[in-house]
Design a protein around this motif. Structure first.
Motif, PDB file in Angstrom:
ATOM      1  N   GLY A  99     -75.883 -89.653  29.631  1.00 59.89           N
ATOM      2  CA  GLY A  99     -74.880 -90.164  30.556  1.00 59.89           C
ATOM      3  C   GLY A  99     -75.138 -89.737  31.988  1.00 59.89           C
ATOM      4  N   VAL A 100     -75.588 -88.491  32.213  1.00 61.49           N
ATOM      5  CA  VAL A 100     -75.917 -88.055  33.573  1.00 61.49           C
ATOM      6  C   VAL A 100     -77.149 -88.796  34.080  1.00 61.49           C
ATOM      7  CG1 VAL A 100     -76.647 -86.071  34.960  1.00 61.49           C
ATOM      8  CG2 VAL A 100     -74.837 -85.801  33.272  1.00 61.49           C
ATOM      9  N   ALA A 101     -78.083 -89.083  33.198  1.00 59.56           N
ATOM     10  CA  ALA A 101     -79.303 -89.782  33.606  1.00 59.56           C
ATOM     11  C   ALA A 101     -79.027 -91.225  33.997  1.00 59.56           C
ATOM     12  CB  ALA A 101     -80.335 -89.727  32.490  1.00 59.56           C
ATOM     13  N   ASP A 102     -78.124 -91.940  33.274  1.00 56.53           N
ATOM     14  CA  ASP A 102     -77.869 -93.360  33.576  1.00 56.53           C
ATOM     15  C   ASP A 102     -76.593 -93.570  34.384  1.00 56.53           C
ATOM     16  OD1 ASP A 102     -75.779 -93.018  31.810  1.00 56.53           O
ATOM     17  OD2 ASP A 102     -76.731 -94.109  30.167  1.00 56.53           O
ATOM     18  N   ALA A 103     -76.046 -92.497  34.999  1.00 55.21           N
ATOM     19  CA  ALA A 103     -74.919 -92.558  35.929  1.00 55.21           C
ATOM     20  C   ALA A 103     -73.591 -92.866  35.265  1.00 55.21           C
ATOM     21  CB  ALA A 103     -75.193 -93.566  37.046  1.00 55.21           C
ATOM     22  N   ARG A 104     -73.491 -92.763  33.950  1.00 59.13           N
ATOM     23  CA  ARG A 104     -72.171 -92.882  33.328  1.00 59.13           C
ATOM     24  C   ARG A 104     -71.306 -91.687  33.696  1.00 59.13           C
ATOM     25  NH1 ARG A 104     -72.994 -93.241  27.200  1.00 59.13           N
ATOM     26  NH2 ARG A 104     -75.034 -92.347  27.732  1.00 59.13           N
ATOM     27  N   TYR A 105     -71.930 -90.528  33.871  1.00 58.02           N
ATOM     28  CA  TYR A 105     -71.234 -89.322  34.300  1.00 58.02           C
ATOM     29  C   TYR A 105     -71.905 -88.810  35.564  1.00 58.02           C
ATOM     30  CZ  TYR A 105     -69.922 -89.600  29.370  1.00 58.02           C
ATOM     31  OH  TYR A 105     -69.488 -90.040  28.153  1.00 58.02           O
ATOM     32  N   ASP A 106     -71.110 -88.388  36.548  1.00 58.02           N
ATOM     33  CA  ASP A 106     -71.674 -87.878  37.796  1.00 58.02           C
ATOM     34  C   ASP A 106     -72.393 -86.546  37.565  1.00 58.02           C
ATOM     35  OD1 ASP A 106     -70.658 -90.073  38.973  1.00 58.02           O
ATOM     36  OD2 ASP A 106     -69.350 -89.037  40.388  1.00 58.02           O
ATOM     37  N   PHE A 107     -71.861 -85.718  36.678  1.00 54.18           N
ATOM     38  CA  PHE A 107     -72.530 -84.467  36.304  1.00 54.18           C
ATOM     39  C   PHE A 107     -71.948 -84.023  34.970  1.00 54.18           C
ATOM     40  CE2 PHE A 107     -69.007 -83.372  39.086  1.00 54.18           C
ATOM     41  CZ  PHE A 107     -68.336 -82.379  38.401  1.00 54.18           C
ATOM     42  N   SER A 108     -72.498 -82.962  34.409  1.00 56.76           N
ATOM     43  CA  SER A 108     -72.022 -82.464  33.117  1.00 56.76           C
ATOM     44  C   SER A 108     -71.922 -80.946  33.157  1.00 56.76           C
ATOM     45  CB  SER A 108     -72.951 -82.894  31.972  1.00 56.76           C
ATOM     46  OG  SER A 108     -74.198 -82.226  32.067  1.00 56.76           O
ATOM     47  N   VAL A 109     -70.983 -80.423  32.355  1.00 56.74           N
ATOM     48  CA  VAL A 109     -70.793 -78.980  32.197  1.00 56.74           C
ATOM     49  C   VAL A 109     -70.979 -78.659  30.716  1.00 56.74           C
ATOM     50  CG1 VAL A 109     -69.176 -77.058  32.370  1.00 56.74           C
ATOM     51  CG2 VAL A 109     -69.247 -78.805  34.167  1.00 56.74           C
ATOM     52  N   THR A 110     -71.891 -77.734  30.412  1.00 62.32           N
ATOM     53  CA  THR A 110     -72.198 -77.373  29.028  1.00 62.32           C
ATOM     54  C   THR A 110     -71.815 -75.925  28.776  1.00 62.32           C
ATOM     55  OG1 THR A 110     -74.040 -78.936  28.971  1.00 62.32           O
ATOM     56  CG2 THR A 110     -73.997 -77.215  27.279  1.00 62.32           C
ATOM     57  N   THR A 133     -73.759 -74.105  31.896  1.00 65.19           N
ATOM     58  CA  THR A 133     -74.823 -74.937  32.467  1.00 65.19           C
ATOM     59  C   THR A 133     -74.219 -76.148  33.170  1.00 65.19           C
ATOM     60  OG1 THR A 133     -76.329 -74.254  30.699  1.00 65.19           O
ATOM     61  CG2 THR A 133     -76.927 -76.216  31.980  1.00 65.19           C
ATOM     62  N   LEU A 134     -74.544 -76.295  34.465  1.00 62.46           N
ATOM     63  CA  LEU A 134     -74.133 -77.458  35.255  1.00 62.46           C
ATOM     64  C   LEU A 134     -75.347 -78.356  35.444  1.00 62.46           C
ATOM     65  CD1 LEU A 134     -72.087 -78.962  37.116  1.00 62.46           C
ATOM     66  CD2 LEU A 134     -73.000 -77.572  38.994  1.00 62.46           C
ATOM     67  N   THR A 135     -75.239 -79.592  34.987  1.00 57.09           N
ATOM     68  CA  THR A 135     -76.333 -80.556  35.107  1.00 57.09           C
ATOM     69  C   THR A 135     -75.921 -81.644  36.084  1.00 57.09           C
ATOM     70  OG1 THR A 135     -76.980 -80.139  32.818  1.00 57.09           O
ATOM     71  CG2 THR A 135     -77.854 -82.121  33.871  1.00 57.09           C
ATOM     72  N   THR A 136     -76.675 -81.805  37.172  1.00 51.75           N
ATOM     73  CA  THR A 136     -76.355 -82.799  38.206  1.00 51.75           C
ATOM     74  C   THR A 136     -77.501 -83.791  38.350  1.00 51.75           C
ATOM     75  OG1 THR A 136     -77.260 -81.406  39.962  1.00 51.75           O
ATOM     76  CG2 THR A 136     -74.924 -81.125  39.440  1.00 51.75           C
ATOM     77  N   ASN A 137     -77.211 -84.876  39.030  1.00 50.92           N
ATOM     78  CA  ASN A 137     -78.209 -85.910  39.296  1.00 50.92           C
ATOM     79  C   ASN A 137     -77.876 -86.501  40.662  1.00 50.92           C
ATOM     80  OD1 ASN A 137     -80.037 -87.984  39.403  1.00 50.92           O
ATOM     81  ND2 ASN A 137     -79.496 -88.874  37.414  1.00 50.92           N
ATOM     82  N   ASP A 138     -78.645 -86.097  41.688  1.00 52.74           N
ATOM     83  CA  ASP A 138     -78.326 -86.525  43.046  1.00 52.74           C
ATOM     84  C   ASP A 138     -78.459 -88.020  43.243  1.00 52.74           C
ATOM     85  OD1 ASP A 138     -77.762 -83.961  43.694  1.00 52.74           O
ATOM     86  OD2 ASP A 138     -79.596 -83.570  44.838  1.00 52.74           O
ATOM     87  N   THR A 139     -79.134 -88.701  42.316  1.00 53.86           N
ATOM     88  CA  THR A 139     -79.192 -90.159  42.439  1.00 53.86           C
ATOM     89  C   THR A 139     -77.836 -90.785  42.145  1.00 53.86           C
ATOM     90  OG1 THR A 139     -79.894 -90.397  40.131  1.00 53.86           O
ATOM     91  CG2 THR A 139     -81.618 -90.188  41.799  1.00 53.86           C
TER      92      THR A 139
END
Length: 729
Positions: A99-110, A133-139
């Motif tokens: 979801g973070v990779a395809d922009a369904r989610y802006d970021f994720s918290v694990t 763990t915070l996973t972000t995707n600036d795109t």
């Protein structure tokens, strides 16, 4: 000239449309941007965020001895969802990653599987940090990533505060338990101190009593030694008496045999009267000796009996005294606080003395009985000996008349035989009594020897007891001092740990977990994010609006220049036309800010006045650029807008700018327009607003002066550019 220019701008439908479009440029730019960013933080609950909870939980040690399972991950996740800051979606790790990779989610918290275990480890011997763990995707959005980082930091602080509060609660409860135990220990130490003092006093008495016991045991041993020596002498005398009475028994037996022969042979009696007289004389002498010996035995027996009675009484008194001393020692040892086993070990030292005294008493009692029997036997023996002496004397006296009185002789012989038999019996009894007396005296001697040995052992034990009691006394003194030190130390420990209640511990735990509260004391407050950007975008919109107006508004009237009108009038006309239109633009934008977007404006009149002054100043600047440089000046106006966009300090503090741009911040007019609008809109310092207005007026005056100089030049000179304009003017 102003009316002519306005008439020109509204002469046709297209010109009116163009004018309206240009007038709306600041409204569209500033209004739409500020509307879109009016309060972006209020819309964060629409930002989709993936939440992965893989935590398996962990046992957490509480205040009781039992461990309870706790899942901090679920607790944190529930708190996040309930808080609603973002649009949280609890999904699997794979779904979150995709979801973070395809922009369904802006970021994720694990929240990882060992999250609770790591948090619980702080109470163990191997503590370690828990991770999120915070996973972000600036795109997806750079600002979303930035917000995610800030949210993760806030989340971390909240978790730290929660964990710290629980740890502080456990710590405070443990301290409360320690304090309660210290209070109990201090009270116990006080009792130990008091007991040690009492035991010290008792140990002094015990040492004194043990010394006296040692002295008494020595005296007892000496007396028992003397008793053993005396009873030995009694045993020797009784043995000698037994030998004498044995000889007496033999002699009286022989007398009895002779009397029998006399009684049996009266014929021979006459012939042996001389022998009879001699024999009876010897019998009389022997009987007299027996009578004297038995009389001495009878006379000495009461004294012996009295001596054995006294010995028995002394032993009984000594036993009673020893029993009383034993009881007193037990009482003092119990008072001193010794255990029953220690008391029994001390009293065991007296057991040989008690046993020896008992044995001596029994022996003396036996001797006393034997002495009584001896008294009785000696009395009978004395009577028989007296009768034998009398018979022998009568036989000697009547020997001369035997011949005539054979009948009397036979009778006398019978009596003599009977008396001799009785004397023999008494002698044998005396011999037996003397033998018993010898045996009893030997037993008394042996018992006295054993008692003396026991008394010596008791004396040695009493000496050891006295030494031990002295050592105990000294040790109890040290114990009393140490117990006092322990009591004082525990009391100081109690005072060092403050008393607390469950309510106080709860408040203390919250304070320790979050010791510093941020209390905002704002001098002024914009209110929302959009309101905070409004001064900057209002100023920027004013510049853009003036810049756009100069696309259709002529900077100066060529006709007026050709007609040689006053340069000042031409300049003022070229400035007032865009300036007045700019004030209209600012009025429309102010209506959007205060009326539509509902931004709070503390000084509406002053705020609009500052916005209008900024528009007039910007109009004068762009006018001067156009007068002097034409279309190039118009382009430079665009460059100035870009420069002021980054140097005005509308978004980040100007102090964060590079040094050259920070220097320009203090030069360009938009910096003062932004600051002035802020002061008036947020209710800031009016003096600062007046200073900003003064700088804008200086820019306005300076720009108009330059424009007037340029117009004056144009009225006196013609350049090739005036006669044949280039492509860009």
């Amino acid at each position: 000239m102003v009316r002519a220019e306005l008439a020109r701008l509204t002469a046709t439908v297209m010109s009116r449309i163009a004018l309206m479009a240009l007038l709306l440029v600041p409204v569209l730019y500033g209004g739409l941007y500020l509307w879109a960013n009016q309060d972006p933080y209020a819309g964060l609950n629409r930002v989709p965020v993936a939440l992965v909870v893989a935590d398996t939980g962990a046992p957490v040690t509480g205040t009781s001895s039992a461990d309870t399972a706790h899942n901090y991950g679920d607790e944190v996740a529930t708190q996040l969802v309930d808080d609603g800051t973002f649009q949280w979606h609890r999904v699997s790790a794979a779904t979150a990653r995709a979801g973070v990779a395809d922009a369904r989610y802006d970021f994720s918290v694990t929240i990882p599987a060992d999250f609770s275990t790591a948090i619980a480890s702080s109470a163990g011997s191997n503590p370690r940090q828990a991770t999120i763990t915070l996973t972000t995707n600036d795109t997806n959005s750079y600002l979303a990533s930035t917000i995610g980082n800030q949210a993760a930091k806030t989340l971390r602080e909240a978790i730290v505060a929660k964990v710290n509060k629980q740890a502080a609660d456990r710590l405070l409860i443990g301290l409360s338990d320690v304090r309660a135990n210290l209070v109990t220990a201090a009270a116990g130490a006080g009792r130990v101190t008091d007991g040690a003092a009492s035991a010290g006093n008792g140990s002094v008495s015990l040492a004194d009593g043990a010394g006296r016991l040692a002295d008494g045991a020595g005296v007892l041993a000496t007396g028992l030694g003397r008793l053993a020596s005396g009873t030995g002498q009694v045993a020797d005398a009784a043995a000698a008496l037994s030998v004498g009475t044995g000889a007496l028994a033999t002699g009286t037996g022989q007398v009895a045999d002779g009397a029998a022969q006399v009684a049996g042979g009266t014929t021979a009696l006459s012939a042996g009267t001389v022998d009879l007289a001699t024999g009876t004389g010897q019998v009389a002498d022997g009987a007299a000796q027996v009578a004297a010996g038995t009389q001495s035995l009878a006379d000495g027996a009461p004294a012996l009996k009295a001596a054995t009675g006294q010995a028995g009484t002394a032993l009984a008194n000594t036993g009673a005294s020893l029993t009383a001393a034993r009881s007193a020692i037990r009482t003092r040892l119990e008072t001193a606080g010794l255990s029953p086993e220690q008391i029994q070990a001390v009293l065991a030292e007296l057991d040989p003395v008690t046993t020896g005294l008992g044995t001596g008493g029994a022996i003396v009692t036996g001797i006393d009985g034997q002495v009584g029997l001896l008294v009785d036997s000696s009395a009978a023996l004395s009577a028989g000996a007296a009768q034998t002496a009398a018979g022998a004397s009568a036989a000697a006296t009547g020997a001369t008349t035997v011949r005539d009185k054979t009948a009397l002789l036979a009778a006398g012989a019978d009596k003599t035989s009977a008396g001799a038999a009785q004397s023999a019996t008494g002698a044998r009894s005396a011999a037996n009594g003397a033998a018993g007396l010898a045996t009893g005296a030997a037993d008394v001697r042996d018992g006295a020897s054993s008692a003396s040995a026991g008394a010596n052992a008791a004396s040695a034990g009493a000496s050891s007891l006295s030494s031990g009691a002295a050592t105990l006394r000294d040790g109890l003194g040290v114990l009393q001092t140490g117990a006092g030190t322990l009591r004082d130390g525990l009391a100081n420990g109690v005072t060092s740990i403050p008393d607390s209640t469950p309510e106080a511990r709860t408040l203390q735990g919250s304070t320790i977990a979050d010791p510093v509260a941020l209390e905002t004391a704002a001098v002024t407050s914009a209110g929302t994010y959009g309101a905070g950007l409004a001064p900057f975008f209002a100023s920027l919109a004013g510049w853009i609006g003036i810049y756009a107006l100069f696309l259709i508004v002529k900077p100066v009237s060529r006709r007026a220049i050709t007609a040689l009108h006053s340069p000042l009038k031409i300049t003022l006309a070229g400035w007032l036309t865009p300036g007045l239109l700019g004030m209209v633009q600012m009025a429309a934008l102010f209506a959007i800010l205060a009326g539509v977007l509902k931004f709070e404006v503390h000084n509406p009149v002053g705020t609009y006045s500052m916005m209008g002054l900024a528009a007039l100043a910007f109009a004068a600047i762009i006018l001067a650029l156009n007068v002097w440089l034409g279309s190039v000046g118009q382009f430079i106006g665009l460059v100035l807008m870009v420069i002021q966009l980054v140097t005005a300090g509308g978004t980040f503090p100007w102090q964060t700018l590079p040094a050259p741009l920070a220097w320009l911040h203090h030069v360009v007019p938009m910096s003062y327009a932004v600051d002035g609008i802020r002061q008036l809109m947020y209710g800031g310092n009016p003096a600062t607003a007046w200073t900003d207005a003064g700088v804008l007026l200086l820019w306005l005056a300076g720009a108009l002066t330059l424009a007037a100089i340029g117009v004056t030049r144009m009225t006196h000179f013609r350049t090739l550019r005036d006669l044949k304009p280039s492509l860009i003017g």
